[in-house]
Design a protein around this motif. Sequence first.
Motif, PDB file in Angstrom:
ATOM      1  N   THR A  68       8.891  51.951  28.478  1.00  4.84           N
ATOM      2  CA  THR A  68       8.387  52.994  27.553  1.00  4.84           C
ATOM      3  C   THR A  68       7.703  54.164  27.843  1.00  4.84           C
ATOM      4  O   THR A  68       6.951  54.609  27.563  1.00  4.84           O
ATOM      5  CB  THR A  68       7.536  52.286  26.447  1.00  4.84           C
ATOM      6  OG1 THR A  68       6.201  51.505  27.577  1.00  4.84           O
ATOM      7  CG2 THR A  68       7.781  51.075  25.768  1.00  4.84           C
ATOM      8  N   SER A 127      16.733  41.825  32.236  1.00  2.33           N
ATOM      9  CA  SER A 127      17.633  42.968  31.400  1.00  2.33           C
ATOM     10  C   SER A 127      16.853  43.480  30.301  1.00  2.33           C
ATOM     11  O   SER A 127      15.672  42.976  30.008  1.00  2.33           O
ATOM     12  CB  SER A 127      18.888  42.142  30.794  1.00  2.33           C
ATOM     13  OG  SER A 127      18.476  41.302  29.701  1.00  2.33           O
ATOM     14  N   VAL A 128      17.142  44.563  29.511  1.00  6.13           N
ATOM     15  CA  VAL A 128      16.661  45.079  28.547  1.00  6.13           C
ATOM     16  C   VAL A 128      16.235  44.021  27.342  1.00  6.13           C
ATOM     17  O   VAL A 128      14.948  43.931  26.907  1.00  6.13           O
ATOM     18  CB  VAL A 128      17.367  46.266  28.169  1.00  6.13           C
ATOM     19  CG1 VAL A 128      16.744  46.615  26.713  1.00  6.13           C
ATOM     20  CG2 VAL A 128      17.654  47.310  28.766  1.00  6.13           C
ATOM     21  N   GLN A 129      17.180  43.127  27.170  1.00  9.89           N
ATOM     22  CA  GLN A 129      16.888  41.911  26.056  1.00  9.89           C
ATOM     23  C   GLN A 129      16.036  41.215  26.588  1.00  9.89           C
ATOM     24  O   GLN A 129      14.831  40.586  25.798  1.00  9.89           O
ATOM     25  CB  GLN A 129      18.480  41.321  25.783  1.00  9.89           C
ATOM     26  CG  GLN A 129      19.111  42.004  24.821  1.00  9.89           C
ATOM     27  CD  GLN A 129      19.967  42.999  25.639  1.00  9.89           C
ATOM     28  OE1 GLN A 129      20.191  42.917  26.914  1.00  9.89           O
ATOM     29  NE2 GLN A 129      20.394  43.993  25.070  1.00  9.89           N
ATOM     30  N   GLN A 130      15.943  40.793  27.781  1.00  6.15           N
ATOM     31  CA  GLN A 130      15.010  39.531  28.478  1.00  6.15           C
ATOM     32  C   GLN A 130      13.630  40.407  28.329  1.00  6.15           C
ATOM     33  O   GLN A 130      12.498  39.707  27.959  1.00  6.15           O
ATOM     34  CB  GLN A 130      15.299  39.492  29.617  1.00  6.15           C
ATOM     35  CG  GLN A 130      16.369  38.277  30.063  1.00  6.15           C
ATOM     36  CD  GLN A 130      16.650  38.326  31.254  1.00  6.15           C
ATOM     37  OE1 GLN A 130      17.095  39.085  32.111  1.00  6.15           O
ATOM     38  NE2 GLN A 130      16.553  36.949  31.992  1.00  6.15           N
ATOM     39  N   SER A 168      12.418  42.297  26.131  1.00  6.15           N
ATOM     40  CA  SER A 168      11.975  42.779  24.825  1.00  6.15           C
ATOM     41  C   SER A 168      11.609  41.202  24.349  1.00  6.15           C
ATOM     42  O   SER A 168      10.636  41.197  23.486  1.00  6.15           O
ATOM     43  CB  SER A 168      13.131  43.322  24.089  1.00  6.15           C
ATOM     44  OG  SER A 168      13.056  42.992  22.463  1.00  6.15           O
ATOM     45  N   ASP A 169      12.647  40.021  24.533  1.00  5.23           N
ATOM     46  CA  ASP A 169      12.406  38.796  24.128  1.00  5.23           C
ATOM     47  C   ASP A 169      10.823  38.420  24.703  1.00  5.23           C
ATOM     48  O   ASP A 169       9.894  37.720  23.969  1.00  5.23           O
ATOM     49  CB  ASP A 169      13.155  37.873  24.322  1.00  5.23           C
ATOM     50  CG  ASP A 169      14.260  37.992  23.631  1.00  5.23           C
ATOM     51  OD1 ASP A 169      14.333  38.900  22.689  1.00  5.23           O
ATOM     52  OD2 ASP A 169      15.274  36.895  23.592  1.00  5.23           O
ATOM     53  N   THR A 170      10.493  38.514  25.836  1.00  7.62           N
ATOM     54  CA  THR A 170       9.494  38.385  26.821  1.00  7.62           C
ATOM     55  C   THR A 170       8.712  39.554  27.224  1.00  7.62           C
ATOM     56  O   THR A 170       9.774  39.945  28.031  1.00  7.62           O
ATOM     57  CB  THR A 170       9.637  37.102  27.790  1.00  7.62           C
ATOM     58  OG1 THR A 170      10.384  36.020  27.113  1.00  7.62           O
ATOM     59  CG2 THR A 170       8.438  36.541  28.477  1.00  7.62           C
ATOM     60  N   TRP A 229       6.042  38.055  31.646  1.00 11.08           N
ATOM     61  CA  TRP A 229       6.813  37.795  32.855  1.00 11.08           C
ATOM     62  C   TRP A 229       5.774  37.580  34.201  1.00 11.08           C
ATOM     63  O   TRP A 229       5.829  36.612  34.954  1.00 11.08           O
ATOM     64  CB  TRP A 229       7.810  38.764  33.095  1.00 11.08           C
ATOM     65  CG  TRP A 229       8.840  38.696  32.389  1.00 11.08           C
ATOM     66  CD1 TRP A 229       9.413  39.383  31.243  1.00 11.08           C
ATOM     67  CD2 TRP A 229      10.162  37.609  32.290  1.00 11.08           C
ATOM     68  NE1 TRP A 229      10.479  39.132  30.626  1.00 11.08           N
ATOM     69  CE2 TRP A 229      11.077  38.005  31.275  1.00 11.08           C
ATOM     70  CE3 TRP A 229      10.364  36.842  33.358  1.00 11.08           C
ATOM     71  CZ2 TRP A 229      12.355  37.038  31.007  1.00 11.08           C
ATOM     72  CZ3 TRP A 229      11.703  36.070  33.256  1.00 11.08           C
ATOM     73  CH2 TRP A 229      12.428  36.314  31.969  1.00 11.08           C
ATOM     74  N   LYS A 251       6.504  34.878  36.678  1.00 14.85           N
ATOM     75  CA  LYS A 251       8.014  34.687  36.911  1.00 14.85           C
ATOM     76  C   LYS A 251       8.364  36.145  37.296  1.00 14.85           C
ATOM     77  O   LYS A 251       9.721  36.429  37.128  1.00 14.85           O
ATOM     78  CB  LYS A 251       8.383  34.548  35.452  1.00 14.85           C
ATOM     79  CG  LYS A 251       8.418  33.151  35.014  1.00 14.85           C
ATOM     80  CD  LYS A 251       9.223  32.305  35.444  1.00 14.85           C
ATOM     81  CE  LYS A 251       8.921  30.749  34.927  1.00 14.85           C
ATOM     82  NZ  LYS A 251       9.547  29.693  35.890  1.00 14.85           N
ATOM     83  N   PRO A 287      17.138  52.467  25.888  1.00 18.72           N
ATOM     84  CA  PRO A 287      17.620  51.287  26.121  1.00 18.72           C
ATOM     85  C   PRO A 287      19.137  51.328  26.360  1.00 18.72           C
ATOM     86  O   PRO A 287      19.616  50.349  27.110  1.00 18.72           O
ATOM     87  CB  PRO A 287      17.395  50.559  25.093  1.00 18.72           C
ATOM     88  CG  PRO A 287      16.146  51.368  24.292  1.00 18.72           C
ATOM     89  CD  PRO A 287      16.379  52.751  24.644  1.00 18.72           C
TER      90      PRO A 287
END
Lengths: 423, 326
Positions: free
Chosen positions: A201, A250-253, A255-257, A262, A267, A395
């Motif tokens: 961001t 990834s961008v999705q990962q 966003s989910d976590t 992480w 992780k 994104p």
Amino acid sequence: MRGKYAVAILASALLVGLAGCSGSGSEPAADGDISGDLTYAIWDQNQQPAMEKMADDFMAEHPDVKVTVEVTPFTQYWTKLQTQGSAKTLPDVFWMNGPNAKIYAPSGLIEPITSLVDDGQIDPANYPESLDELYTIDGVQYGVPKDFDTIGVWYNTDLLQKAGVPEPTADWTWDDFKAAAQTVSDKLSGDGVYGVVAELTGQQSYYDSIFQAGGYVISDDMKTSGYDDPKTIEGLQLWTDLIASGASPSVQQLSDTTPNQWFTSGKAAFYQAGSWMASEIAESPIAADVKTVQMPAEEKSATVIHGVANVVAADSQNKAAAQAFQAYLGSKEAALTLAELGAAIPAFNGTQQTWVDSEPGFGLQMFLDATSYAVPDPESYNTTAWRDLEYELLPQAFSGERPVKEVADELAERMNALLAEEQ
Amino acid sequence: MTRLTTVPRPAGDLRQPAAGPRAGTPVRPPRRRSRRSSQRSLWGWAFIGPAVAGLFVFYLWPLVQTAYFSFTKWGVFGGSTWAGIANYQKLLSDPAVLTSLRNTIVYTAIVLLGVPIAVVTASLINRPGLRLAKLYRVLFFMPYVAMPVAVALVWRLMFNGDFGIVNAALAVVGVEGPHWTSTPGLALVALGVVGLWASIGFNMIIISSGLASIPQELYEAAQLDGAGGIRIFFSVTVPLLAPTLFFVVVITTITAFQVFDLLFALLGAMNPAMPQTQSLIYLFYSEAFVSNDKGYAAAIALLILVVIGAVTAIQFRLQRRWANID
């Protein structure tokens, strides 16, 4: 019922009468007449304990004032304030950031600190000049600098050791960064561990890399976007590359976590993030393994620097009390409270070392040294409008869905249209 | 019991149970304005006065204001200047409007799939002699009582691509699950599924009451004629349920068109899939409160009003065709 009230009113009237008789010399005369309820609005839950401690200390000195600390998460903080601002019901004292100061001050919603400076309650010389400047609009200063923040890389020594990657040094480069992150991802993929995570961001990721590559986000006269500059595009490319190679989730990962989740759950090995993460990381299970290092350089070293300030609402019902509290928040005592609780780097000159010492293991000195190569947070009048565009378009570049240059060109074009509207 | 008072209808013509001539429509006496009636109407106004005033102050007046605002340009903290039709020109040229209209329609369509599901569950739960019927009713209704934001947060955890329970379950059967709530396209489906799930409880309760009002004799008659369970469902239950279904469909459509809180909490403001998932109301929110463009947001709000009005009007027209039962 009515009888009961009458008794209560009578009793309190008597008490007031008695108090009146007991002599008026007991209270300090200087600020004896400040009283009332104050609301102090902030956005960072990690800093809530520190802010409440300051409020308590202030209330101990001024027993007639009651301060309530109100936390609203950052993403909703500004929408809430905007509604309150339109209805002239802003909190008495609240946190302000650079982009929004440029909107709130010209709209007459926040009170200049001129009177406090004139009667000696606040001395701007106590704070870094760049922070005073951030809150000075058309020659008038509106906010008392509370803290400042720079960005760095937090890393997990335990994960680096497991992956056989040496700890980074201050003179590392983008290539070292990519290689180290890649190795961690490759070696520890079985445990679901990634090399690097970052909040995509701006302030904590691509603004820094854009400046490191020699690019810019917005021109100095705030009239044109820098997103179509080849060096700016290079700065964006870094994150696309890290994600494409699997060094970063990834961008999705992400966003989910969220990146902090992480990192604090062990992780991710590298976490590029702001100095204000210190207290959250200190409370996480991996705290003992964490160290920090400055961000890798490309064309040069660079970090975004930004600072929060405390402001008073121009329409506050208890302005005298609010300004007294604002002055207290700008005091050395309050700065030390902030530093001791590790909440943020205090803006008051000479108190920063206390913050560094609050978590000796992290090597926090790096965040102070970073001020030597820091670049101000890119801003214009209606910054949030084009930041929203960044969140919408970038994104697509980071995920590899569209070529970085294509996205950056579109962003530059639409941002320029918004900037033209501001004029 | 209704059994004694209603006359069983002919069983042969199940599809049109009320096809007979309407019992004599009363002939209205010519209207005359007498003193008494005007006094009565005055009383009538006095009784509905508070409600009408509320309607005017809280619904109609803001509507008029919004219509006016849509022709203005706003400063960040109020203060507006006349902008003519600029906002509407922007509305027509903004690709986000079309995308979010499409998203809203897709979402509504998915949620409407819940209506047939609600019919089936309602008739299963209403079967005479079902044990624990009340418990099932409570379980199905629970999502409707829960706060949408709380519901969305729990689903968000379940949908988490790396650590969520949905993908953990898929992994058991050897399928690698996607990132449900952050992949463009898929996020809209995930949102629809949650919306569908959350709407079933309410729909089921309404449909249950519709089922309860179907005379038992019709079922008995159909059984005597040798109709099986499925045949009875489609030939007795469904046609007699049509008015209830109409109501449920209209209400579901209107609420689905206004989806915001579920979307906001399930995806989160920074979600990369948001541009391809956002609904019209979300677009309105982000223009009004994030980008500070309240005049344009007012124009979007009016567009939403027109779209919902049009959809509802079409539904009422259709209703005359397929739900004309009294």
